[in-house]
Motif scaffolding. Structure first.
Motif: not given
Length: 313
Positions: A154-170
């Motif tokens: 494993i060569q480190g971290m790739g995509s991190v998924e964040v799940t939210v109610k207000r996508l535009e805010k993030l």
């Protein structure tokens, strides 16, 4: 304006330090680079796994909370961690390895526009192996004593998924404040990169309505993003405050300095400096072999060790 060079580390909750150590060190083949304690609650372990030196962008960290309950999945949470491997052949290697070790996994598919293999750790933490297409954290180093062959490590971290109610805010926080670029958008998902074209700073933001996640074992506590030095950290502290968020102020964690804030959906972000790193109190050859404490806790070593159960190699 300073650029965010990518992820620094990501921190999770585990109920069992020994089970956690067995999986990440012996099944995933990562190096256990630091055994320390939660500096805010030193009765609990804080374990770090990564490449040879635990360099920024490779670090998976876990707080052990033996009394913790199960995670009740929901929205407004960090919900999956991408880990980079070098090729589709590596995905085949890992699929066979997961079968041999009884690791829950899905079939090889695609995730965030890459060949992928989704899997879970023993506590239900959701992860995905992603083919890097030659991208990796620039300072990633092979761990020669890993039980995983170098070409499949494993060569480190790739995509991190964040799940939210207000996508535009993030989305606004990532693009307007931190300078991320939106590279992909569908009805309920958007992908952002801190460095254009590079997966090691990628955040996948998914929209989900409903109850917020109730964290427990196998949940993700926070994502830390990288800055180079103290000067950049001070700059971002001001930027975060100017956007109306409260910050922790700059905290000296000894291995790095950092600050914390929650964005509008309640997602906890940390901003952490690259240095000085885990070799500040240990040589490269023996990282992670003993309990290391920051200087301000060293005087309490006997008390702290008395409250911790030994971790197997």
């Amino acid at each position: 304006m300073y650029k965010i060079p990518g992820h620094h580390h990501i921190s999770m909750i585990t109920k069992h330090a020994n089970q956690n150590n067995q999986f990440y060190k012996h099944v995933l083949g990562l190096r256990r680079v630091k055994v320390t304690v939660n500096q805010d609650a030193p009765t609990m372990y804080h374990l770090f796994y990564g490449d040879k030196t635990g360099s920024p962008g490779t670090e998976l960290s876990f707080f052990e909370i033996p009394s913790v309950g199960k995670t009740h999945r929901g929205t407004n949470a960090i919900t999956r961690i991408g880990l980079l491997v070098s090729s589709e052949e590596s995905l085949q290697y890992w699929k066979k390895r997961f079968e041999q070790h009884g690791v829950y996994h899905e079939e090889i598919s695609r995730y965030a526009n890459r060949a992928a293999l989704k899997f879970e750790d023993p506590e239900g933490l959701r992860l995905v192996l992603l083919v890097s297409n030659g991208e990796k954290v620039e300072h990633w180093q092979t761990w020669e004593k890993s039980n995983v062959p170098a070409e499949h490590q494993i060569q480190g971290m790739g995509s991190v998924e964040v799940t939210v109610k207000r996508l535009e805010k993030l989305a606004s926080t990532l693009t307007d404040m931190f300078g991320y670029t939106e590279v992909s958008r569908s009805e309920n998902e958007a992908i952002f990169q801190s460095i254009d074209g590079e997966v090691f700073g990628e955040i996948v933001v998914s929209y989900l309505d409903g109850p917020s996640e109730r964290p427990g074992r196998g949940s993700i506590h926070h994502l830390a993003i990288r800055v180079k030095n103290d000067e950049e950290l001070a700059y971002w502290d001001q930027q975060v405050k100017q956007r109306g968020f409260q910050t922790s102020g700059i905290v000296d964690r000894y291995y790095f300095k950092s600050l914390y804030f929650r964005e509008s959906n309640g997602i906890l972000f940390e901003i952490a400096t690259d240095g000085p790193g885990f070799t500040i109190d240990g040589d490269v050859e023996h990282l992670g072999e003993q309990l290391d404490l920051p200087p301000f806790l060293e005087g309490r070593r006997a008390e702290i060790e008395a409250n911790l159960a030994p971790i197997e190699e």
